[in-house]
Design an enzyme around this catalytic site. Sequence first.
Site, PDB file in Angstrom:
ATOM      1  N   ASN A   1      30.621 -21.473  28.898  1.00 54.41           N
ATOM      2  CA  ASN A   1      29.238 -22.691  29.869  1.00 54.41           C
ATOM      3  C   ASN A   1      29.174 -24.125  30.339  1.00 54.41           C
ATOM      4  O   ASN A   1      28.801 -24.063  31.199  1.00 54.41           O
ATOM      5  CB  ASN A   1      28.940 -22.829  27.930  1.00 54.41           C
ATOM      6  N   GLY A  25      33.150 -26.219  27.719  1.00 58.60           N
ATOM      7  CA  GLY A  25      31.498 -27.401  27.836  1.00 58.60           C
ATOM      8  C   GLY A  25      30.963 -27.145  26.646  1.00 58.60           C
ATOM      9  O   GLY A  25      29.747 -27.535  26.290  1.00 58.60           O
ATOM     10  N   TYR A  30      25.851 -25.436  44.300  1.00 55.05           N
ATOM     11  CA  TYR A  30      25.405 -24.968  42.639  1.00 55.05           C
ATOM     12  C   TYR A  30      24.940 -23.443  42.481  1.00 55.05           C
ATOM     13  O   TYR A  30      25.412 -22.194  42.265  1.00 55.05           O
ATOM     14  CB  TYR A  30      24.664 -25.966  42.179  1.00 55.05           C
ATOM     15  N   ALA A  69      24.733 -20.970  44.937  1.00 56.93           N
ATOM     16  CA  ALA A  69      25.761 -19.730  45.504  1.00 56.93           C
ATOM     17  C   ALA A  69      26.710 -19.683  43.938  1.00 56.93           C
ATOM     18  O   ALA A  69      27.560 -18.911  44.381  1.00 56.93           O
ATOM     19  CB  ALA A  69      26.524 -20.787  47.201  1.00 56.93           C
ATOM     20  N   ALA A  70      27.224 -21.099  43.358  1.00 59.37           N
ATOM     21  CA  ALA A  70      28.799 -20.427  42.598  1.00 59.37           C
ATOM     22  C   ALA A  70      27.989 -19.909  41.991  1.00 59.37           C
ATOM     23  O   ALA A  70      28.402 -19.191  41.226  1.00 59.37           O
ATOM     24  CB  ALA A  70      29.177 -21.959  41.544  1.00 59.37           C
TER      25      ALA A  70
HETATM   26  N1  LIG Z   1      20.224 -27.732  30.920  1.00 61.03           N
HETATM   27  C1  LIG Z   1      19.680 -26.920  31.883  1.00 61.03           C
HETATM   28  O1  LIG Z   1      18.270 -27.003  32.205  1.00 61.03           O
HETATM   29  C2  LIG Z   1      20.380 -25.734  32.859  1.00 61.03           C
HETATM   30  C3  LIG Z   1      19.611 -25.267  33.710  1.00 61.03           C
HETATM   31  C4  LIG Z   1      20.810 -24.042  34.629  1.00 61.03           C
HETATM   32  C5  LIG Z   1      21.685 -24.010  33.623  1.00 61.03           C
HETATM   33  N2  LIG Z   1      22.391 -24.770  33.069  1.00 61.03           N
HETATM   34  C6  LIG Z   1      24.487 -24.520  33.091  1.00 61.03           C
HETATM   35  O2  LIG Z   1      23.972 -24.396  31.595  1.00 61.03           O
HETATM   36  C7  LIG Z   1      25.287 -25.122  30.608  1.00 61.03           C
HETATM   37  C8  LIG Z   1      25.554 -26.100  30.738  1.00 61.03           C
HETATM   38  O3  LIG Z   1      24.845 -26.634  30.635  1.00 61.03           O
HETATM   39  P1  LIG Z   1      24.127 -28.147  29.656  1.00 61.03           P
HETATM   40  O4  LIG Z   1      22.882 -28.509  30.785  1.00 61.03           O
HETATM   41  O5  LIG Z   1      24.623 -28.694  28.899  1.00 61.03           O
HETATM   42  O6  LIG Z   1      25.196 -29.169  30.522  1.00 61.03           O
HETATM   43  P2  LIG Z   1      26.293 -30.395  29.919  1.00 61.03           P
HETATM   44  O7  LIG Z   1      24.929 -32.089  29.412  1.00 61.03           O
HETATM   45  O8  LIG Z   1      26.185 -31.614  31.079  1.00 61.03           O
HETATM   46  O9  LIG Z   1      26.909 -30.101  29.256  1.00 61.03           O
HETATM   47  C9  LIG Z   1      27.964 -30.075  30.749  1.00 61.03           C
HETATM   48  C10 LIG Z   1      29.580 -30.009  28.982  1.00 61.03           C
HETATM   49  O10 LIG Z   1      30.702 -29.264  30.024  1.00 61.03           O
HETATM   50  C11 LIG Z   1      31.189 -30.210  30.553  1.00 61.03           C
HETATM   51  N3  LIG Z   1      32.508 -30.232  31.564  1.00 61.03           N
HETATM   52  C12 LIG Z   1      31.907 -30.636  32.386  1.00 61.03           C
HETATM   53  N4  LIG Z   1      32.317 -30.618  33.395  1.00 61.03           N
HETATM   54  C13 LIG Z   1      33.836 -30.173  32.775  1.00 61.03           C
HETATM   55  C14 LIG Z   1      35.299 -29.781  33.691  1.00 61.03           C
HETATM   56  N5  LIG Z   1      35.379 -30.124  34.632  1.00 61.03           N
HETATM   57  N6  LIG Z   1      36.385 -29.551  32.674  1.00 61.03           N
HETATM   58  C15 LIG Z   1      35.606 -29.007  31.792  1.00 61.03           C
HETATM   59  N7  LIG Z   1      35.027 -29.556  30.505  1.00 61.03           N
HETATM   60  C16 LIG Z   1      33.657 -29.775  31.844  1.00 61.03           C
HETATM   61  C17 LIG Z   1      30.935 -31.228  29.756  1.00 61.03           C
HETATM   62  O11 LIG Z   1      31.824 -32.357  29.121  1.00 61.03           O
HETATM   63  P3  LIG Z   1      32.715 -33.274  29.783  1.00 61.03           P
HETATM   64  O12 LIG Z   1      31.358 -34.211  30.529  1.00 61.03           O
HETATM   65  O13 LIG Z   1      33.598 -34.824  28.946  1.00 61.03           O
HETATM   66  O14 LIG Z   1      33.700 -32.802  30.768  1.00 61.03           O
HETATM   67  C18 LIG Z   1      29.918 -31.166  29.056  1.00 61.03           C
HETATM   68  O15 LIG Z   1      29.955 -31.294  27.598  1.00 61.03           O
HETATM   69  C19 LIG Z   1      25.480 -25.153  32.420  1.00 61.03           C
HETATM   70  O16 LIG Z   1      26.399 -24.057  33.619  1.00 61.03           O
HETATM   71  C20 LIG Z   1      24.571 -25.655  33.648  1.00 61.03           C
HETATM   72  O17 LIG Z   1      25.192 -25.191  35.126  1.00 61.03           O
HETATM   73  C21 LIG Z   1      21.506 -25.669  32.889  1.00 61.03           C
END
Ligand SMILES: NC(=O)c1ccc[n+]([C@@H]2O[C@H](COP(=O)([O-])OP(=O)(O)OC[C@H]3O[C@@H](n4cnc5c(N)ncnc54)[C@H](OP(=O)(O)O)[C@@H]3O)[C@@H](O)[C@H]2O)c1
Length: 257
Positions: free
Chosen positions: A90, A22, A158, A160-161
């Site tokens: 990530n 990601g 989410y 739970a995962a």
């Molecule tokens: N932002 C928040 O407030 C927040 C809060 C708590 C936890 N988190 C955690 O932090 C991490 C990053 O969050 P973020 O907000 O930066 O997410 P994001 O903006 O949705 O970015 C997610 C990234 O993961 C990639 N991705 C998604 N599904 C994928 C798949 N099946 N295979 C390969 N790549 C995949 C996406 O690219 P593509 O769509 O092109 O695949 C993108 O590069 C996640 O684990 C999220 O659960 C975020």
Amino acid sequence: MNTIQNGSATQELAGKRALVTGGSRGIGAAIVRQLLEAGAEVLATARSTTYAAPDGAAFVTADIRTEAGTEALAEAALETLGGVDMLVHNAGGARANEGASAMTIPAEDWQDTLDLNLLAPVRLNALLVPGMRERGSGAIVHISSAAVLPPVPAFAHYQAAKAGLETYSRALAAELAPSGVRVNALGPGRTATPGGEETRKRWASDDEGSGAVNTPPLGRDGRPDDIADAVLFLVSDRASWITGTYFSVDGGEYPRN
Ligand SMILES: NC(=O)c1ccc[n+]([C@@H]2O[C@H](COP(=O)([O-])OP(=O)(O)OC[C@H]3O[C@@H](n4cnc5c(N)ncnc54)[C@H](OP(=O)(O)O)[C@@H]3O)[C@@H](O)[C@H]2O)c1
């Protein structure tokens, strides 16, 4: 030994190779950028090329929800980097569900969410940790979420995962510690990213009373670099005596103890 580049950034990760899932946008892109600034060689992955990976990183597309996807990614990582010293899991998130009910989340969404947030790290570690073990070093960071504990019915899959990921992370840390491989988990709070904004629209409407829609105690939402700063610490030698931990990086929003 650290060297100075551009007058400021220390190259403390020079010679190290990192895989960031990601890594095309949001938190992942900030982690990739900071790893590059610290001198690491980086491979980023995402499903699509809609967002380019930060300049300087190698990039490969892969859908890591399947075994075939994680196998292809591990192969690409070994081909491109020759081995992985730092592995940042990530990629994550969950489809927003209609209805604030843990009872009615479709089976397909459960599977998707477990595959992406829990099983993709498990599968990738199975393929890439043996090399770390052989070399007697390595650092793994599992990106969870600070908001695992307050009950949010529409996001039960989410939560739970991610809770499963944290438990797995501790067990893996215990198993790998004797071989010098460190494993830690980190939970971001509300961080301004494309995925975060999308999730919060849905989360806020299902989260009455838990406080998740309030501004975090430190007075602002997180920035992707706030999370990346903590990840960089955890993968660096500055954290060489830290394994099996969970860090919240959430402006104080979700105290766990
Ligand atoms: N932002 C928040 O407030 C927040 C809060 C708590 C936890 N988190 C955690 O932090 C991490 C990053 O969050 P973020 O907000 O930066 O997410 P994001 O903006 O949705 O970015 C997610 C990234 O993961 C990639 N991705 C998604 N599904 C994928 C798949 N099946 N295979 C390969 N790549 C995949 C996406 O690219 P593509 O769509 O092109 O695949 C993108 O590069 C996640 O684990 C999220 O659960 C975020």
